[in-house]
Design a protein around this motif. Structure first.
Motif, PDB file in Angstrom:
ATOM      1  N   LYS A   1       0.809  -1.219   0.000  1.00  0.00           N
ATOM      2  CA  LYS A   1       0.000   0.000   0.000  1.00  0.00           C
ATOM      3  C   LYS A   1       0.843   1.270   0.000  1.00  0.00           C
ATOM      4  N   PHE A   2       2.172   1.108  -0.054  1.00  0.00           N
ATOM      5  CA  PHE A   2       3.049   2.270  -0.059  1.00  0.00           C
ATOM      6  C   PHE A   2       4.346   1.926  -0.791  1.00  0.00           C
ATOM      7  N   VAL A   3       5.014   2.969  -1.233  1.00  0.00           N
ATOM      8  CA  VAL A   3       6.372   2.840  -1.758  1.00  0.00           C
ATOM      9  C   VAL A   3       7.220   3.872  -1.018  1.00  0.00           C
ATOM     10  N   GLU A   4       8.502   3.541  -0.833  1.00  0.00           N
ATOM     11  CA  GLU A   4       9.360   4.466  -0.120  1.00  0.00           C
ATOM     12  C   GLU A   4      10.775   4.400  -0.648  1.00  0.00           C
ATOM     13  N   PHE A   5      11.522   5.450  -0.369  1.00  0.00           N
ATOM     14  CA  PHE A   5      12.960   5.430  -0.589  1.00  0.00           C
ATOM     15  C   PHE A   5      13.606   6.231   0.524  1.00  0.00           C
ATOM     16  N   THR A   6      14.848   5.896   0.821  1.00  0.00           N
ATOM     17  CA  THR A   6      15.558   6.580   1.898  1.00  0.00           C
ATOM     18  C   THR A   6      16.747   7.344   1.346  1.00  0.00           C
ATOM     19  N   THR A   7      17.110   8.391   2.061  1.00  0.00           N
ATOM     20  CA  THR A   7      18.256   9.220   1.709  1.00  0.00           C
ATOM     21  C   THR A   7      19.002   9.554   2.993  1.00  0.00           C
ATOM     22  N   GLU A   8      20.319   9.463   2.948  1.00  0.00           N
ATOM     23  CA  GLU A   8      21.146   9.891   4.073  1.00  0.00           C
ATOM     24  C   GLU A   8      21.689  11.278   3.753  1.00  0.00           C
ATOM     25  N   LEU A   9      21.511  12.210   4.678  1.00  0.00           N
ATOM     26  CA  LEU A   9      21.911  13.600   4.462  1.00  0.00           C
ATOM     27  C   LEU A   9      22.878  14.028   5.554  1.00  0.00           C
ATOM     28  N   GLN A  10      23.923  14.726   5.171  1.00  0.00           N
ATOM     29  CA  GLN A  10      24.862  15.274   6.143  1.00  0.00           C
ATOM     30  C   GLN A  10      24.522  16.747   6.367  1.00  0.00           C
ATOM     31  N   VAL A  11      24.352  17.130   7.618  1.00  0.00           N
ATOM     32  CA  VAL A  11      24.060  18.532   7.941  1.00  0.00           C
ATOM     33  C   VAL A  11      25.372  19.312   7.849  1.00  0.00           C
ATOM     34  N   ILE A  12      25.359  20.358   7.031  1.00  0.00           N
ATOM     35  CA  ILE A  12      26.525  21.203   6.837  1.00  0.00           C
ATOM     36  C   ILE A  12      26.428  22.469   7.693  1.00  0.00           C
ATOM     37  N   ASP A  13      25.232  23.051   7.749  1.00  0.00           N
ATOM     38  CA  ASP A  13      25.034  24.289   8.477  1.00  0.00           C
ATOM     39  C   ASP A  13      23.591  24.361   8.943  1.00  0.00           C
TER      40      ASP A  13
END
Length: 102
Positions: A88-100
């Motif tokens: 009933k859903f689709v998803e994707f993940t992303t890893e993000l680095q906080v810069i500021d």
């Protein structure tokens, strides 16, 4: 600091149930792992051609080491909890680095 971003498109017929489950169960369970310091759930305002309702849930971790530990110790359990919504859903993940952050 890193952000584990999960973007999810959920079918409209289960949307309300899924949203309530996320807010009351899944997000608190993710925070209870101790790997994340906070979570932010946002609704994507753009309409998807495939339909459904899209959300971005951002979990903040102190370091990449915390996120990697989450993958090893908790990820499989968190995925298993989505079983009631399978298909009933689709998803994707992303890893993000906080810069500021201002």
């Amino acid at each position: 600091m890193v952000i584990y971003n999960v973007t999810v498109n959920v079918e409209e017929e289960v949307h309300n149930e899924w949203k309530s489950w996320m807010q009351k169960e899944q997000i608190p369970a993710m925070l209870a792992t101790g790997k994340f310091t906070k979570a932010l759930m946002t609704k994507v305002l753009a309409r998807e051609p495939m339909g459904g309702v899209t959300y971005s849930i951002q979990y903040t971790a102190e370091s990449m080491a915390h996120l990697k530990t989450f993958y090893v110790e908790n990820h499989a359990d968190m995925v298993a909890k989505t079983a009631p919504f399978k298909g009933k859903f689709v998803e994707f993940t992303t890893e993000l680095q906080v810069i500021d952050q201002q």
